[in-house]
Design an enzyme around this catalytic site. Structure first.
Site, short mmCIF file in Angstrom:
data_model
loop_
_atom_site.label_atom_id
_atom_site.label_comp_id
_atom_site.label_asym_id
_atom_site.label_seq_id
_atom_site.Cartn_x
_atom_site.Cartn_y
_atom_site.Cartn_z
N GLY A 167 2.24 2.12 10.85
CA GLY A 167 3.15 3.25 10.67
C GLY A 167 3.82 3.69 11.97
O GLY A 167 4.39 4.77 12.04
N GLY A 172 2.72 -1.19 4.36
CA GLY A 172 2.78 0.24 4.05
C GLY A 172 4.22 0.67 3.81
O GLY A 172 4.78 0.50 2.73
N GLY A 173 4.85 1.23 4.85
CA GLY A 173 6.19 1.81 4.73
C GLY A 173 7.20 0.93 4.02
O GLY A 173 7.95 1.40 3.15
N SER A 204 3.34 -2.30 10.41
CA SER A 204 4.80 -2.31 10.55
C SER A 204 5.41 -3.66 10.23
O SER A 204 6.35 -4.11 10.91
CB SER A 204 5.20 -1.83 11.95
N ASN A 262 0.87 -1.18 0.00
CA ASN A 262 0.00 0.00 0.00
C ASN A 262 0.90 1.23 0.00
O ASN A 262 1.47 1.59 1.02
CB ASN A 262 -0.89 -0.04 1.26
N TRP A 263 1.02 1.85 -1.17
CA TRP A 263 1.93 2.98 -1.29
C TRP A 263 1.39 4.24 -0.60
O TRP A 263 2.13 5.22 -0.44
CB TRP A 263 2.21 3.30 -2.76
N GLU A 322 -6.72 4.52 8.09
CA GLU A 322 -6.53 5.96 7.86
C GLU A 322 -7.80 6.58 7.31
O GLU A 322 -8.08 7.76 7.56
CB GLU A 322 -5.33 6.18 6.92
N HIS A 338 -9.51 1.04 5.15
CA HIS A 338 -8.21 1.22 5.80
C HIS A 338 -8.37 2.14 7.01
O HIS A 338 -9.16 3.08 6.98
CB HIS A 338 -7.20 1.80 4.81
C1 PEP Z 1 -0.87 0.00 6.24
O1 PEP Z 1 -1.07 1.19 6.18
O2 PEP Z 1 -1.69 -0.78 5.72
C2 PEP Z 1 0.30 -0.46 6.96
C3 PEP Z 1 0.30 -1.67 7.40
O3 PEP Z 1 1.31 0.46 7.13
P1 PEP Z 1 2.76 0.16 7.79
O4 PEP Z 1 3.25 -1.12 7.18
O5 PEP Z 1 3.59 1.32 7.40
O6 PEP Z 1 2.53 0.04 9.25
#
Ligand code: PEP
Length: 259
Positions: free
Chosen positions: A178, A238-239, A217, A9-10, A100, A98
């Site tokens: 995140g 994500g990251g 994460s 997920n960019w 967010e 999601h």
């Molecule tokens: C996400 O936003 O779906 C996610 C898991 O982010 P991160 O890996 O950065 O925690």
């Protein structure tokens, strides 16, 4: 047996040139791996890059996903994207609900809207990646399973599942997204097993084959332990999906975990 899905997920990151070179790097890394049949890797760029990234992944095994979709098929909804528009880009997956979008961005999507999006996505032939997960205070109050039960049940109201690959669930504890904090493999497994039992009651025929991803994460050094859990079927990343080397590291770890 379920094979992993690793979906990147960019979010609202990268520009088109760096998105293209990220895909190039992932493609080069994947070319050196032998993934078992059914093991899938997807990238979910910002909507405005779906068409060009569809071109960049062409001829590879990479899949395309969108980060959101609207629940109407068309009309006066300025700025929104209909499921058929997303499907037209070549996207197969769409992330829905999601955290967010549930909690951070001004829209504050509720479970009813998320459910409408899931149904609309399915009707357009897209595969929803339905995200559920508890906030930190809910976990600390011992309410994790209640939250997951509510969010999953509400998200799936009125959903008929004709095949297990038409739905993906992502367990994303909000406190781990995140933040660098990760659920322990045991915490993830407990949550995933709970989600699996809900799916079993809802879709007895398909529950054992629907994939439940972990998100929060995930990194190359924790992915194998997480994906090694019996009910963790990959990651929504994500990251660590923004650099080819870390995304490939997660793919390699998943490969080792199911190997
Ligand atoms: C996400 O936003 O779906 C996610 C898991 O982010 P991160 O890996 O950065 O925690």
């Amino acid at each position: 047996m379920r094979q992993p899905l690793i979906a990147g997920n960019w979010k609202m990151n990268l520009d088109l040139a760096s998105g293209r070179s990220l895909v190039e790097g992932i493609r080069a890394g994947l070319a050196e791996l032998t993934l078992p049949a059914g093991f899938e890797v997807a990238v979910c760029p910002p909507a405005v890059y779906l068409f060009p990234i569809a071109g960049a992944i062409d001829g590879s095994s990479l899949q395309l996903g969108a980060q959101d979709v609207f629940h109407e098929t068309g009309g006066a909804f300025t700025g929104e994207l209909a499921p058929a528009m997303i499907a037209e880009t070549g996207a197969r997956f769409v992330i829905i609900g999601h955290s967010e979008r549930r909690h951070t961005i001004g829209h504050l999507e509720d479970d009813q809207m998320i459910n409408r999006k899931v149904r609309a996505a399915l009707a357009a032939g897209l595969t929803p990646i339905l995200c559920v997960g508890e906030m930190l205070d809910e976990r600390e109050a011992g309410r994790t399973f209640d939250v997951l039960t509510f969010q999953l049940s509400a998200g799936l109201i009125g959903v008929e599942l004709d095949a297990p690959e038409r739905l993906v669930v992502a367990y994303e504890p909000v406190w781990a997204i995140g933040t660098g904090r990760t659920a322990t493999p045991q915490q993830a497994q407990e949550a995933h097993a709970h989600l699996r039992s809900l799916l079993q009651a809802r879709f007895p025929k398909h529950a054992d084959t629907v994939r439940i991803l972990y998100g929060g994460s995930m990194k190359p050094d924790n992915a194998a332990a997480l994906i090694g859990q019996p009910d963790v079927d990959g990651g929504l990343v994500g990251g660590a999906s923004l650099k080819a080397e870390s995304f490939l590291g997660i793919i390699r770890a998943a490969l080792a975990a199911v190997g």
